[in-house]
Design a protein around this motif. Sequence first.
Motif, PDB file in Angstrom:
ATOM      1  N   ARG A  79      18.665  20.720  34.619  1.00 46.62           N
ATOM      2  CA  ARG A  79      19.549  21.556  34.254  1.00 46.62           C
ATOM      3  C   ARG A  79      21.006  21.019  34.947  1.00 46.62           C
ATOM      4  NH1 ARG A  79      17.929  27.424  35.183  1.00 46.62           N
ATOM      5  NH2 ARG A  79      19.852  28.083  35.745  1.00 46.62           N
ATOM      6  N   ASP A 137      19.256  31.266  27.268  1.00 48.48           N
ATOM      7  CA  ASP A 137      18.994  30.439  26.231  1.00 48.48           C
ATOM      8  C   ASP A 137      19.087  31.448  24.817  1.00 48.48           C
ATOM      9  OD1 ASP A 137      18.255  28.382  27.473  1.00 48.48           O
ATOM     10  OD2 ASP A 137      16.075  28.845  27.534  1.00 48.48           O
ATOM     11  N   ASP A 189       3.451  23.914  24.902  1.00 49.31           N
ATOM     12  CA  ASP A 189       4.532  23.881  25.128  1.00 49.31           C
ATOM     13  C   ASP A 189       5.047  25.105  25.876  1.00 49.31           C
ATOM     14  OD1 ASP A 189       7.554  24.174  24.844  1.00 49.31           O
ATOM     15  OD2 ASP A 189       7.652  23.423  22.832  1.00 49.31           O
ATOM     16  N   THR A 190       5.601  24.927  27.323  1.00 51.65           N
ATOM     17  CA  THR A 190       5.697  25.950  28.051  1.00 51.65           C
ATOM     18  C   THR A 190       7.063  26.082  28.453  1.00 51.65           C
ATOM     19  OG1 THR A 190       5.652  24.400  30.134  1.00 51.65           O
ATOM     20  CG2 THR A 190       3.578  25.585  29.246  1.00 51.65           C
ATOM     21  N   ARG A 230      20.289  26.010  25.741  1.00 51.33           N
ATOM     22  CA  ARG A 230      21.306  27.013  26.724  1.00 51.33           C
ATOM     23  C   ARG A 230      22.637  27.695  25.683  1.00 51.33           C
ATOM     24  NH1 ARG A 230      18.997  28.384  31.129  1.00 51.33           N
ATOM     25  NH2 ARG A 230      21.437  28.939  31.703  1.00 51.33           N
ATOM     26  N   GLN A 276      11.805  28.635  33.506  1.00 49.60           N
ATOM     27  CA  GLN A 276      12.857  28.513  34.128  1.00 49.60           C
ATOM     28  C   GLN A 276      12.783  28.723  35.806  1.00 49.60           C
ATOM     29  OE1 GLN A 276      15.149  32.053  32.576  1.00 49.60           O
ATOM     30  NE2 GLN A 276      16.604  30.483  31.590  1.00 49.60           N
ATOM     31  N   THR A 277      13.587  27.934  36.578  1.00 45.88           N
ATOM     32  CA  THR A 277      13.608  28.095  37.878  1.00 45.88           C
ATOM     33  C   THR A 277      13.540  29.406  38.228  1.00 45.88           C
ATOM     34  OG1 THR A 277      15.063  26.018  37.911  1.00 45.88           O
ATOM     35  CG2 THR A 277      15.016  27.398  39.973  1.00 45.88           C
TER      36      THR A 277
HETATM   37  O1  PRX Z   1      17.012  25.851  28.289  1.00 43.74           O
HETATM   38  C1  PRX Z   1      15.863  26.117  28.887  1.00 43.74           C
HETATM   39  C2  PRX Z   1      14.677  24.950  29.084  1.00 43.74           C
HETATM   40  O2  PRX Z   1      15.054  24.506  30.491  1.00 43.74           O
HETATM   41  C3  PRX Z   1      15.912  25.551  31.045  1.00 43.74           C
HETATM   42  C4  PRX Z   1      15.262  25.936  32.395  1.00 43.74           C
HETATM   43  O3  PRX Z   1      15.523  24.730  33.226  1.00 43.74           O
HETATM   44  P1  PRX Z   1      15.186  24.661  34.942  1.00 43.74           P
HETATM   45  O4  PRX Z   1      15.407  25.974  35.479  1.00 43.74           O
HETATM   46  O5  PRX Z   1      15.448  23.449  35.101  1.00 43.74           O
HETATM   47  O6  PRX Z   1      13.430  24.911  34.438  1.00 43.74           O
HETATM   48  C5  PRX Z   1      12.939  23.396  33.871  1.00 43.74           C
HETATM   49  C6  PRX Z   1      11.530  23.725  34.010  1.00 43.74           C
HETATM   50  C7  PRX Z   1      10.691  25.069  33.905  1.00 43.74           C
HETATM   51  C8  PRX Z   1      15.649  26.809  29.984  1.00 43.74           C
HETATM   52  O7  PRX Z   1      16.606  27.844  30.304  1.00 43.74           O
HETATM   53  N1  PRX Z   1      13.555  24.680  28.753  1.00 43.74           N
HETATM   54  C9  PRX Z   1      12.489  24.990  29.678  1.00 43.74           C
HETATM   55  N2  PRX Z   1      11.277  24.804  29.077  1.00 43.74           N
HETATM   56  C10 PRX Z   1      11.638  24.769  27.630  1.00 43.74           C
HETATM   57  C11 PRX Z   1      12.904  24.873  27.646  1.00 43.74           C
HETATM   58  N3  PRX Z   1      13.515  24.745  26.561  1.00 43.74           N
HETATM   59  C12 PRX Z   1      12.615  24.444  25.418  1.00 43.74           C
HETATM   60  N4  PRX Z   1      11.432  24.585  25.398  1.00 43.74           N
HETATM   61  C13 PRX Z   1      10.827  24.659  26.391  1.00 43.74           C
HETATM   62  N5  PRX Z   1       9.347  24.611  26.778  1.00 43.74           N
END
Ligand code: PRX
Length: 659
Positions: A532, A506, A415-416, A521, A419-420
Motif C-alpha cells: 500500500r 475498497d 485468494d484471501t 482501492r 488488510q492491515t
Molecule cells: O485493496 C485491498 C488489497 O490490499 C489492501 C490492503 O493492503 P494491506 O493493508 O497492505 O494488506 C495487504 C495484505 C493483507 C486491500 O484494501 N487486497 C488485499 N488482499 C486482496 C486485495 N485485493 C484483492 N484481492 C485480495 N485477495
Amino acid sequence: MNDKIESAPHEGRSFAPPATFSETAQPSAAALAALYREAAEDHSGFWARQARRNLSWKLPFTQGLDDSHPPFFKWFADGWLNASYNALDRHLDSRGDKTALIFESDEGTVQRYSYRALHAEVCRFANGLRTLGLHKGDRVVIYLPMGPQAIIAMLACARIGAIHSVVFGGFSADSLRDRIRDAGARLVITADAAPRGGRLVPLKDTVDAALAAGYDTVRQVVVYRRNGAAIAWNREHDIWWDDVVAGQLAVCEPEWVEAEFPLFLLYTSGSTGKPKGVQHSTAGYLLGAMTSMQWVFDPRPDDVFWCTADVGWITGHSYVCYGPLLNGMTQVVFEGVPTHPDPERFWRMIAAHQVSIFYTAPTAIRALMRNGDELPRRHDLGSLRLLGTVGEPINPEAWMWYHRVIGNERCPIVDTWWQTETGAAMIAPVPGVVAAKPGSCTRPLPGIAVDIVDEQGAPVTAPYEGGYLVVNKPWPSMLRTIWGDDARYEKTYFGQFGKQVYVAGDGAHRDEDGYIWILGRIDDVLNVSGHRLGTAEIESALASHPRVAEAAVVGRPHEIKGEAVLAFVVARGERHAAVADGLAAELREWVGTRIGAIAKPDEIRFVDGLPKTRSGKIMRRLLRTVGRGETITQDTSTLENEAILGQLCAAEARASAAA
Ligand code: PRX
C-alpha cells in the motif's frame, strides 16, 4: 463515485476442490455450515466459544463483545493472557521437538528451530530486554531482515508486554524516523547489514541516519550481527544482540496482559501524507490469526507451510509470526527474493523443504510466470497440496498459470482478501468446500459480516453492481484505533455509514452466485506489488523537492506490479528544461530517500499545470484516465484551465512514442 466501483469484469470459470482434497479437509461442508449458523445466531457468543477453545488464558474472560462505545469495540476484555505463551509454551509438552522454523538465508544456508529451541531463544531475549529496563507498554521498533531474529524479537516483546512495531527493511531513514517518533519507541532492534537478493541492505546505517537528528525517546539500539559488515558504533546507545542475551536464562515468566492490551502497531499508508499506526489488540488479534489459519489453510500436523511475505507487512505478522506458531505448524522462513540467484528459487525451495502449503502475492506469480513453464517443471512440486494468494486482485491469467503449472491442477487456490486493519483473512474460500473462481476471493469467513453498499449505505443486491466494501459487525481481530489518534480512526473507518459500519476503502461487487470480487482501492491509496502506498505521501515527498512546484500522483495498470506509480509534476521554471536535465531521475531518487525504494514513481510527466476544478481540487479521476491512455469521457467543462488537457494527453502521446 470513484471509477473503481463501476467496472465489472466477468469471469465464468469455476474450480471445485478435487474430491481427494475435500474428503479429508477441515472444515468439511457440514462443519462450515454449522459455523455459519452458529455465528448468525449469536455473533458474540460464537467468537467467545472460539476464543475459549483456541487460546490459552491465564484468567478466563466472562464477556465476548463489548460494543458500548462504538466504534471503540472490545473483545473478551476481562480475560488475561500472553501472546508468546500462546505461540510457544503451550506446544512444548505435545510438540516441543517439532520443527517450528526452517530458515533459508539469502545465500541458501538452512537453519532449523524446534519449538523448544525457539522458546528458549525468545525467553533469553525477553530476559535481556527486561535487563535493559523495558517494561509493559514500552514501544519497540524492529528494523530487521526477514528471519528468525525478527520473529524472536516480536515474540520477546510480546512476552514482556512491550508493544512491537516492525518497520519493513526497505523503508528509508526518513520513514523509519517518522515511525520511531510517532510510536515514541524506547528501543530499536536492527542488524548490521543483511543480504537481500544478493545485495547488502545497510540496516544499521539507516537506523543511524534516522536517529542522526536526535534520539528522542529511544534509549538503546540492539544490533544483531548478521554478516559482520563494518558499521558505526555509538557507545552510549548501541548494544550487540549477543550481549543482550549473554548469561540470560532460557525460561522467562510471561507478562500476563489484558485481552485488549496492544500487541503491536503496524504503520500503513492512508489517504493523507502521514502513515497510520494501526493498533492491534492481543486476544482478538491472536484469535483472528489462529482461526483464519484453520479455516483457510486446512493445517495438518505434517504440513510444511510457507508464506513468502516479509514480517514488515501484516501478512508476515499474521501468517509468518503468529498464525503458524499459534497452530503449532512447521514453516519455511525465507530471507531473500523470488528471483535470486535465479527465478527458480521458489520452486527449488518448495522441493527442498517439501512445502505443502504455499502462500504468496500475485505480483510474484506474474513475475515468475513471465519466465515460462519450463523453470517450475524442472522441480518436483509434488509436495504441494494447497496454494494461496494475498495483497491484490489476481488476474485470471496468473491464477490459471498458478493452478496449472504450480498446482498441477490438483491444489485448491485460496485468494484471501484482508488488510492491515482487519488483522486476519476476512473473505476467502474454505478450500475443501468452496469452489474457486479465478480472480474472486469468494465468500466471507464465519463470523465476518461483510456487505457491499451504495453511497447512502444501502445494500447493493444486483449482481455486478459496484459499491463500497464494508463490515457490518465488529470482529475480534479488527484494529482498535490509530496509535495516538482516535479521531482519525473514527473518521477514516467509521465516518461514512455510522459507528457500526467499518469502511474498508475498497470497491467490490458480487456475481450471480454471491461471490465477491474486489475492484481495488477507492481512496487514493495505490497497491503496488501488493504494498500500500498513499498518493498523498508520494506527492508530499515530491513537493518537498526545491524544484517542484506541485505534483499529483495516480496509479496506472502495470503488467507485473498490478499498479505503477505515475506522477504529474509541475516543475519550477521551464517544463522542457526539467525534462532535459534529468530532473525525473533525481526526483525518483528523492522519493526513494524520503519514503523508500517501493515508492519511487515509475513514470514522471512534467506539465505546466494540473487539471483542477474551479474550486481548486485536482481532478484525479481525469489523471487516471490519462494515465491509462484511455479516451477522456469525464465532463471537463468545470476545468479551470482546459488547455492543460491537451498538454497531459500530449505528454501521454510522447510517453508512448518514447516507449
Ligand atoms: O485493496 C485491498 C488489497 O490490499 C489492501 C490492503 O493492503 P494491506 O493493508 O497492505 O494488506 C495487504 C495484505 C493483507 C486491500 O484494501 N487486497 C488485499 N488482499 C486482496 C486485495 N485485493 C484483492 N484481492 C485480495 N485477495
